[in-house]
Motif scaffolding. Structure first.
Motif, PDB file in Angstrom:
ATOM      1  N   VAL A 203       0.856  -1.190   0.000  1.00 20.34           N
ATOM      2  CA  VAL A 203       0.000   0.000   0.000  1.00 20.34           C
ATOM      3  C   VAL A 203       0.890   1.238   0.000  1.00 20.34           C
ATOM      4  N   GLN A 204       0.633   2.152  -0.940  1.00 20.45           N
ATOM      5  CA  GLN A 204       1.488   3.334  -1.046  1.00 20.45           C
ATOM      6  C   GLN A 204       0.673   4.549  -1.457  1.00 20.45           C
ATOM      7  N   GLY A 205       0.906   5.674  -0.777  1.00 20.95           N
ATOM      8  CA  GLY A 205       0.320   6.934  -1.195  1.00 20.95           C
ATOM      9  C   GLY A 205       1.239   7.648  -2.173  1.00 20.95           C
ATOM     10  N   THR A 206       0.664   8.289  -3.173  1.00 17.63           N
ATOM     11  CA  THR A 206       1.494   8.949  -4.185  1.00 17.63           C
ATOM     12  C   THR A 206       2.143  10.225  -3.674  1.00 17.63           C
ATOM     13  N   ASP A 207       1.650  10.789  -2.564  1.00 16.87           N
ATOM     14  CA  ASP A 207       2.203  12.031  -2.020  1.00 16.87           C
ATOM     15  C   ASP A 207       2.974  11.793  -0.721  1.00 16.87           C
ATOM     16  N   ASP A 208       3.510  10.616  -0.556  1.00 13.80           N
ATOM     17  CA  ASP A 208       4.275  10.276   0.640  1.00 13.80           C
ATOM     18  C   ASP A 208       5.600  11.043   0.636  1.00 13.80           C
ATOM     19  N   PRO A 209       5.858  11.900   1.633  1.00  7.94           N
ATOM     20  CA  PRO A 209       7.107  12.657   1.635  1.00  7.94           C
ATOM     21  C   PRO A 209       8.329  11.824   2.011  1.00  7.94           C
ATOM     22  N   TYR A 210       8.098  10.648   2.578  1.00  3.95           N
ATOM     23  CA  TYR A 210       9.216   9.834   3.066  1.00  3.95           C
ATOM     24  C   TYR A 210       9.627   8.727   2.101  1.00  3.95           C
ATOM     25  N   ILE A 231      -2.478   1.590  -4.686  1.00  2.00           N
ATOM     26  CA  ILE A 231      -1.851   2.902  -4.852  1.00  2.00           C
ATOM     27  C   ILE A 231      -2.927   3.965  -4.679  1.00  2.00           C
ATOM     28  N   LEU A 232      -2.702   4.861  -3.740  1.00  2.00           N
ATOM     29  CA  LEU A 232      -3.719   5.840  -3.357  1.00  2.00           C
ATOM     30  C   LEU A 232      -3.264   7.241  -3.756  1.00  2.00           C
ATOM     31  N   ASP A 233      -3.947   7.799  -4.747  1.00  2.05           N
ATOM     32  CA  ASP A 233      -3.603   9.124  -5.260  1.00  2.05           C
ATOM     33  C   ASP A 233      -3.839  10.211  -4.208  1.00  2.05           C
ATOM     34  N   GLY A 234      -2.870  11.114  -4.090  1.00  2.00           N
ATOM     35  CA  GLY A 234      -3.020  12.247  -3.189  1.00  2.00           C
ATOM     36  C   GLY A 234      -2.873  11.919  -1.722  1.00  2.00           C
ATOM     37  N   VAL A 235      -2.466  10.700  -1.410  1.00  2.00           N
ATOM     38  CA  VAL A 235      -2.342  10.261  -0.019  1.00  2.00           C
ATOM     39  C   VAL A 235      -0.873  10.289   0.382  1.00  2.00           C
ATOM     40  N   GLY A 236      -0.605  10.636   1.634  1.00  2.00           N
ATOM     41  CA  GLY A 236       0.752  10.755   2.126  1.00  2.00           C
ATOM     42  C   GLY A 236       1.279   9.485   2.765  1.00  2.00           C
ATOM     43  N   HIS A 237       1.975   9.642   3.891  1.00  2.00           N
ATOM     44  CA  HIS A 237       2.717   8.534   4.487  1.00  2.00           C
ATOM     45  C   HIS A 237       1.867   7.592   5.328  1.00  2.00           C
ATOM     46  N   ALA A 238       0.656   7.969   5.646  1.00  2.00           N
ATOM     47  CA  ALA A 238      -0.179   7.144   6.531  1.00  2.00           C
ATOM     48  C   ALA A 238      -1.521   6.828   5.869  1.00  2.00           C
ATOM     49  N   PRO A 239      -1.532   5.960   4.868  1.00  2.00           N
ATOM     50  CA  PRO A 239      -2.796   5.638   4.175  1.00  2.00           C
ATOM     51  C   PRO A 239      -3.899   5.148   5.101  1.00  2.00           C
ATOM     52  N   HIS A 240      -3.543   4.433   6.166  1.00  2.00           N
ATOM     53  CA  HIS A 240      -4.558   3.902   7.085  1.00  2.00           C
ATOM     54  C   HIS A 240      -5.239   5.008   7.879  1.00  2.00           C
ATOM     55  N   ARG A 241      -4.653   6.204   7.911  1.00  3.86           N
ATOM     56  CA  ARG A 241      -5.302   7.345   8.561  1.00  3.86           C
ATOM     57  C   ARG A 241      -5.854   8.342   7.547  1.00  3.86           C
ATOM     58  N   GLU A 242      -5.194   8.470   6.410  1.00  2.00           N
ATOM     59  CA  GLU A 242      -5.592   9.468   5.415  1.00  2.00           C
ATOM     60  C   GLU A 242      -6.632   8.935   4.428  1.00  2.00           C
ATOM     61  N   ALA A 243      -6.613   7.650   4.184  1.00  6.66           N
ATOM     62  CA  ALA A 243      -7.593   7.002   3.296  1.00  6.66           C
ATOM     63  C   ALA A 243      -8.016   5.707   3.974  1.00  6.66           C
ATOM     64  N   THR A 244      -8.631   5.859   5.128  1.00  7.09           N
ATOM     65  CA  THR A 244      -8.880   4.727   6.014  1.00  7.09           C
ATOM     66  C   THR A 244      -9.726   3.646   5.357  1.00  7.09           C
ATOM     67  N   GLU A 245     -10.849   4.019   4.775  1.00  4.79           N
ATOM     68  CA  GLU A 245     -11.758   2.993   4.258  1.00  4.79           C
ATOM     69  C   GLU A 245     -11.128   2.235   3.103  1.00  4.79           C
ATOM     70  N   ALA A 246     -10.478   2.927   2.192  1.00  2.00           N
ATOM     71  CA  ALA A 246      -9.848   2.242   1.062  1.00  2.00           C
ATOM     72  C   ALA A 246      -8.744   1.303   1.545  1.00  2.00           C
ATOM     73  N   THR A 247      -7.961   1.743   2.531  1.00  2.00           N
ATOM     74  CA  THR A 247      -6.878   0.915   3.056  1.00  2.00           C
ATOM     75  C   THR A 247      -7.421  -0.293   3.793  1.00  2.00           C
ATOM     76  N   VAL A 248      -8.389  -0.071   4.660  1.00  2.00           N
ATOM     77  CA  VAL A 248      -8.978  -1.189   5.412  1.00  2.00           C
ATOM     78  C   VAL A 248      -9.635  -2.185   4.467  1.00  2.00           C
ATOM     79  N   ALA A 249     -10.380  -1.674   3.483  1.00  2.00           N
ATOM     80  CA  ALA A 249     -11.044  -2.573   2.532  1.00  2.00           C
ATOM     81  C   ALA A 249     -10.024  -3.422   1.775  1.00  2.00           C
ATOM     82  N   GLY A 250      -8.905  -2.820   1.388  1.00  2.00           N
ATOM     83  CA  GLY A 250      -7.864  -3.575   0.702  1.00  2.00           C
ATOM     84  C   GLY A 250      -7.271  -4.657   1.580  1.00  2.00           C
TER      85      GLY A 250
END
Length: 269
Positions: A203-210, A231-250
């Motif tokens: 799982v990776q966000g496209t806007d992850d600064p790290y 791959i989550l567009d516009g999401v940073g380093h913490a997909p489980h907090r920034e895109a919770t439902e998509a990450t959990v569903a995956g």
């Protein structure tokens, strides 16, 4: 051990843990490995949510120097993630009575899970969920980590970390001082990917600064086992907090597929 919460003694250090859902003997276990500034509490309600939605038991623990766990020896060695994987994780799984598991890690925790799966022969580990994993350093990521020091020294980062760690200075500097060490720029554990033989969800966000998509591309170019990517567009380093439902569903669907694979009947001609 009490299958709720408490402390596990590993090599003389008391490690905080918390468990949710089914006990190890009753269902597979999701073993959650936190990020470089994380802890059991820092996962917030994610362990409970995953236990309910996957039907797996969930075990989360805080590494030495994090959360309410015992102190770590500082400065950390530059290979601290490999040492955690090789020296701590296996004994912890033993002590917890884990029989069948998926390792789920975020950032540093994802790297530790990846190293374990590529370095230790452990038939209990049936799959990997790697959220924002690191296999090598990137200039942008190193710069982003260096930039956190101002927020820690002069901003409110120390106050925020104190909510999750008994020793916030140890948690912060134990992480920061390794990643900003001049010799750490050459750190690379990508060869661990070559040895995986279990299904993987990355799982990776496209806007992850790290870390960039180069980390996921490295997996894709080297892996011999089944790989799924989220791959989550516009999401940073913490997909489980920034895109919770998509990450959990995956994660839920990945675990369901693993379970179906494990339970499938194999016809012998």
């Amino acid at each position: 051990m009490d299958w709720t919460n408490g402390f596990i003694e590993i090599d003389g250090t008391s490690l905080e843990y918390a468990c949710f859902g089914a006990a190890p003997g009753d269902a597979p276990t999701l073993v959650m490995l936190h990020e470089g500034l994380g802890s059991v509490a820092h996962w917030r309600d994610l362990p409970e949510v995953l236990a309910k939605r996957t039907g797996f038991g969930v075990l989360a623990y805080s590494r030495a120097g994090y959360g309410q766990s015992g102190a770590a020896d500082l400065p950390r060695p530059l290979d601290y993630q490999t040492r955690e994987a090789v020296d701590v994780l296996g004994p912890l799984l033993d002590a917890a009575g884990v029989q069948d598991c998926v390792l789920l890690g975020h950032s540093d925790g994802a790297t530790i899970a990846a190293i374990y799966a590529g370095s230790v022969s452990d038939m209990r580990v049936r799959g990997l969920v790697l959220i924002a994993p690191h296999f090598f350093t990137e200039p942008g990521g190193l710069a982003a980590i260096a930039a956190t020091k101002a927020a820690y020294v002069s901003g409110d980062l120390k106050e925020k970390l104190a909510k999750y760690h008994a020793r916030p200075d140890d948690a912060y500097y134990g992480w920061h001082d390794v990643w900003t060490h001049p010799d750490y720029a050459a750190w690379n554990v990508a060869d661990t990917i070559d040895h995986w033989r279990i299904p993987v969800l990355a799982v990776q966000g496209t806007d992850d600064p790290y870390g960039t998509m180069a980390q996921i591309d490295e997996i894709d170019s080297r892996i011999y086992s089944p790989l799924e990517t989220l791959i989550l567009d516009g999401v940073g380093h913490a997909p489980h907090r920034e895109a919770t439902e998509a990450t959990v569903a995956g994660i839920v669907e990945f675990c369901a597929r693993l379970k179906r694979m494990e339970e499938a009947e194999v016809e012998i001609a």
